[in-house]
Enzyme design. Structure first.
Site, mmCIF file in Angstrom:
data_model
loop_
_atom_site.group_PDB
_atom_site.id
_atom_site.type_symbol
_atom_site.label_atom_id
_atom_site.label_comp_id
_atom_site.label_asym_id
_atom_site.label_seq_id
_atom_site.Cartn_x
_atom_site.Cartn_y
_atom_site.Cartn_z
ATOM 1 N N LYS A 246 85.483 -37.588 -43.339
ATOM 2 C CA LYS A 246 85.317 -37.468 -44.913
ATOM 3 C C LYS A 246 84.646 -38.809 -45.029
ATOM 4 C CE LYS A 246 86.167 -33.649 -46.216
ATOM 5 N NZ LYS A 246 85.045 -32.688 -46.551
ATOM 6 N N TYR B 78 89.600 -29.807 -32.411
ATOM 7 C CA TYR B 78 90.832 -30.741 -32.992
ATOM 8 C C TYR B 78 92.060 -29.874 -32.397
ATOM 9 C CZ TYR B 78 88.196 -32.293 -37.146
ATOM 10 O OH TYR B 78 87.286 -32.875 -38.088
ATOM 11 N N PRO C 232 90.056 -40.781 -39.978
ATOM 12 C CA PRO C 232 88.749 -39.996 -39.686
ATOM 13 C C PRO C 232 89.092 -38.481 -39.674
ATOM 14 C CG PRO C 232 89.575 -41.611 -37.864
ATOM 15 C CD PRO C 232 90.303 -41.801 -38.809
ATOM 16 N N HIS D 31 76.378 -27.151 -36.721
ATOM 17 C CA HIS D 31 77.899 -26.564 -36.100
ATOM 18 C C HIS D 31 78.209 -25.630 -37.362
ATOM 19 C CE1 HIS D 31 79.680 -29.392 -33.059
ATOM 20 N NE2 HIS D 31 78.339 -29.340 -32.888
ATOM 21 N N TYR E 96 86.269 -28.759 -46.157
ATOM 22 C CA TYR E 96 85.889 -29.649 -44.887
ATOM 23 C C TYR E 96 84.587 -29.691 -44.949
ATOM 24 C CZ TYR E 96 85.222 -31.050 -39.962
ATOM 25 O OH TYR E 96 85.199 -31.808 -38.820
#
Ligand code: RFL
Ligand code: PHB
Length: 416
Positions: A302, A207, A298, A76, A390
């Site tokens: 991480k 998200y 979550p 990704h 991230y």
């Protein structure tokens, strides 16, 4: 009758942290015994994480665990952020100068690790009971457990690794006052997660902040989706028949000219959301790693990545302690890990707060959330901050032959 044994490192827990630690120690010539209270099949089927940082992927490749990951993982390059009826893409690869994420389920990492440990003839015991640890203050640690056949074992070790997750026994074995910092935050909501035989309706993870609550669209394979919905903290899963789950997912992800593909729900569960950090991550010869020492909600993916980072450092520290008699990395282990832990704790708290709806939330909070999201999708520097954190921090290196000291090896967890 008790069987008396001896190893260098006693590892409690065969989740990703314990298994990877055992693998890394073996590469450095250190023996270990790893005990797990669940069955192998249970560990291999436990649905959890899926999103790997580029640093985690590079480490797994470097230590011989990259073959199936590269063949079956889904690379990704970014994520989608959805809010206010709009979906925006953040290109993390471009923002970070090339770092790539990988979707590869924790179940698959655990399968790969178990297969590698068994092929190497490792001491790995499933379905143990009555695990206890003692003597880590005295420098003569002991790991005790009853094996699946009912035989009691007492294993003398040089060090014990507590890799037994948030509900394990190693952290509570530390005497009162041994943990000088316990920081905790629970969130007034939970995630209902499903695994579904439905091809993902997106190429990258979405998200989504919606007035009904957060939703996340992830995936496991081109045929299997992994999706989550924010639900009340004390929600009963029986209130969520499959039709209701799909209808709510469709509402939260709705966009003109986009459709959510549904399919049979293979598994569903509700996960509470909590941040927790215990410090120091070491007490005498007991070292905590992964969820045994810290957990994150979550959002931001991480937890597994932190577990991998911890044991990469711990393996290096233990090789230096036990093979070379050099305690300096073991002494620096906790501080080194905690810097990364707090950065991840911040990221996951921040993403959680920005994307979830708190019960009773007012206009002020909602507008702040939307302002932060808008900033992320319109400012390159804001997006870069999210992208860097991230995708991972400083690279994870595992070189058991290194003789660098802690400042040279672990000077900073900042991205290189
Ligand atoms: P684990 O995986 O909990 O493993 C601990 C092991 O110890 C065993 N155990 C014992 N064994 C012997 N004796 C005892 N007394 C024992 N007590 C416990 C347990 O049976 C278990 O096998 O901890 P570890 O290895 O530190 O790994 C941590 C990760 O599992 C966790 O952080 C992640 O799954 C968190 N997480 C995610 N992390 C990511 O990096 N990316 C993600 O995308 C991501 N998504 C998630 C997640 C966690 C989730 N849930 C369910 C909490 C999504 C979800 C929904
Ligand atoms: C997952 O694929 O399970 C996943 C992805 C991203 C997250 C959490 C979980 O933030």
């Amino acid at each position: 009758m008790t069987v008396h044994e001896r190893t260098q490192v006693g590892i409690v827990g065969a989740g990703p942290a314990g298994l990877l630690l055992s693998h890394l120690l073996a590469l450095g010539g250190i023996d270990s015994v790893c005990v797990e209270n669940r069955s192998r099949a249970y560990c291999e089927a436990r649905q959890r994480a899926g999103m790997l940082e580029s640093t985690t992927v590079d480490l797994l490749r470097a230590v011989g665990l990259g073959i199936r990951l590269d063949a079956e993982g889904l690379p990704h390059n970014g994520i989608y952020l959805q809010f206010d009826g709009e979906r925006h893409r953040l290109d993390f690869r471009e923002l970070t100068g090339g770092r790539q994420l990988m979707i590869y389920a924790q179940t698959e990492i655990v399968k790969d690790l178990i297969a590698a440990r068994i092929a190497a003839g490792a001491a790995l015991e499933f379905e143990v009971s009555d695990t206890s640890v003692a003597g880590f203050d005295s420098g003569r640690p002991v790991l005790r457990y009853t094996d699946a056949r009912g035989e009691r074992h007492e294993v003398r070790c040089d060090a014990i690794a507590g890799c037994d997750g948030f509900h394990g026994i190693t952290r509570p074995s530390i005497p009162a006052g041994g943990l000088t910092m316990l920081a905790e935050r629970s969130y007034p909501y939970a995630w209902l997660g499903i695994l579904a035989a439905a091809p993902p309706s997106t190429d990258e993870v979405i998200y989504c902040r919606h007035d009904n609550g957060f939703a996340l669209h992830s995936m496991r394979t081109p045929e299997v989706g992994r999706l989550y919905l924010q639900v009340p903290a004390d929600e009963d899963i029986n209130n969520w028949p499959d039709d209701r789950i799909w209808a709510e997912l469709a509402t939260r992800f709705a966009l003109p000219s986009w459709a959510l593909t549904s399919g049979p729900v293979l598994q569903k569960s509700i996960t509470p959301m909590r941040s927790f950090v215990a410090a120091p991550m070491r007490h005498g010869r007991l070292f905590l790693a992964g969820d045994a020492a810290h957990i994150v909600p979550p959002t931001g993916a991480k937890g597994l990545n932190l577990a991998v980072a911890d044991v990469t450092a711990l393996a290096t520290a233990l090789v230096r302690l036990l093979r070379d008699g050099d305690p300096s990395l073991a002494a620096a282990y906790s501080d080194y890990c905690l810097e990364r832990v707090w950065r991840s704790t911040h990221l996951s708290w921040w993403m959680t707060s920005m994307l979830h709806i708190t019960p009773g939330q007012d206009q002020f909070e909602s507008r702040l959330q939307l302002a932060q999201l808008r900033h992320l999708v319109t400012s390159k520097s804001a997006a870069t901050m999210l992208a860097e954190t991230y995708t991972g921090y400083a690279p994870l290196h595992y070189d058991p032959t290194t003789h660098l000291d802690a400042p040279a090896l672990w000077g900073s967890t900042s991205a290189a």
